[in-house]
Design a protein around this motif. Structure first.
Motif, PDB file in Angstrom:
ATOM      1  N   LYS A 200      22.244 -11.543   7.075  1.00 54.71           N
ATOM      2  CA  LYS A 200      23.143 -11.751   5.942  1.00 54.71           C
ATOM      3  C   LYS A 200      23.769 -13.139   6.012  1.00 54.71           C
ATOM      4  O   LYS A 200      23.894 -13.841   5.003  1.00 54.71           O
ATOM      5  CB  LYS A 200      24.224 -10.665   5.956  1.00 54.71           C
ATOM      6  N   HIS A 203      21.165 -15.764   5.084  1.00 57.54           N
ATOM      7  CA  HIS A 203      21.012 -15.785   3.626  1.00 57.54           C
ATOM      8  C   HIS A 203      22.150 -16.560   2.970  1.00 57.54           C
ATOM      9  O   HIS A 203      21.918 -17.373   2.054  1.00 57.54           O
ATOM     10  CB  HIS A 203      20.967 -14.360   3.085  1.00 57.54           C
ATOM     11  N   THR A 207      21.462 -20.062   0.860  1.00 62.02           N
ATOM     12  CA  THR A 207      21.841 -20.130  -0.555  1.00 62.02           C
ATOM     13  C   THR A 207      22.927 -21.176  -0.800  1.00 62.02           C
ATOM     14  O   THR A 207      23.204 -21.520  -1.956  1.00 62.02           O
ATOM     15  CB  THR A 207      22.342 -18.760  -1.057  1.00 62.02           C
TER      16      THR A 207
END
Length: 235
Positions: A200, A203, A207
């Motif tokens: 997580k 990610h 991003t």
């Protein structure tokens, strides 16, 4: 008392003041003097590590920061010696959770920890300005003040007491003060399990414009703690 001092003061008994040697950092973070020279480096949090002391002796521009640095050098050194002896006693009980090819035993581990503490405290006496008191997730540095940031044995490791939001806020701040790259070691918690929110977290970083890589390193003391996270900022 300055604003920084007010915000970082913490009871010394709540601080564990133990550090790693310069040589351990080289292996944990896959470092070379050639790649570091000419760069501005931040060790965060640095504790009693000798990377700043030895690095600067080798011509590398390293700054250390830690919540412990509000305290006097004498108190920190005394606390460091106490913490090393206490940790050695505990280590005897959990030796099977560690690999001993690097330290060759408890005595070798004690020698490395005392060496790091000695180098750190000696350098603090001569160059106190290199050792900045901070309290994460806030840092008193300018945007992109450092080229490379190293963070050892803090994030991910204490996931039982530092929640995901703290990790996000801290990483955001580390990215703010870093121009090129962050390296974090290790990727496991105190039980040797991969940080539960690591995917997580990766990610989130990708991003937000980062290139993230999990890199195996030639250093493993705690079992399974043999990889770092390399986070590159994209221009």
């Amino acid at each position: 008392m300055s604003k920084v001092e007010q915000s970082t003061k913490l009871d010394l008994e709540r601080i564990i003041f133990i550090g790693r040697t310069y040589e351990e950092y080289v292996k944990m973070f896959l470092l070379s003097e050639k790649e570091l020279k000419g760069k501005k480096i931040l060790d965060c949090p640095a504790g009693a590590c000798s990377f700043t002391a030895i690095g600067n002796d080798l011509g590398i521009d390293v700054t250390a920061c830690d919540i412990a640095y509000d305290h006097t050098i004498e108190d920190l050194k005394t606390k460091g010696i106490q913490d090393i002896e206490h940790s050695m006693t505990l280590m005897e009980k959990v030796k099977s959770n560690y690999k001993w090819d690097y330290f060759k035993g408890i005595d070798g581990l004690r020698k490395h920890r005392l060496s790091a503490l000695q180098d750190c405290s000696k350098d603090m006496k001569k160059n106190r300005k290199r050792y900045i008191p901070v309290q994460l997730p806030s840092l008193p540095f300018k945007n992109e003040e450092f080229d490379i940031l190293l963070s050892a044995n803090f994030l991910f490791m204490y996931s039982d007491r530092l929640d995901y939001q703290f990790h996000i806020e801290t990483l955001t701040e580390l990215l703010r003060v870093t121009k090129e790259e962050i390296r974090i070691f290790p990727l496991v918690d105190l039980e040797g399990k991969r940080y539960e929110h690591l995917d997580k977290m990766i990610h989130y970083l990708t991003t937000n414009g980062c290139i993230v890589e999990e890199v195996t390193v030639p250093y493993e003391f705690q079992i399974n703690a043999n990889a770092m996270l390399k986070i590159k900022k994209v221009k």
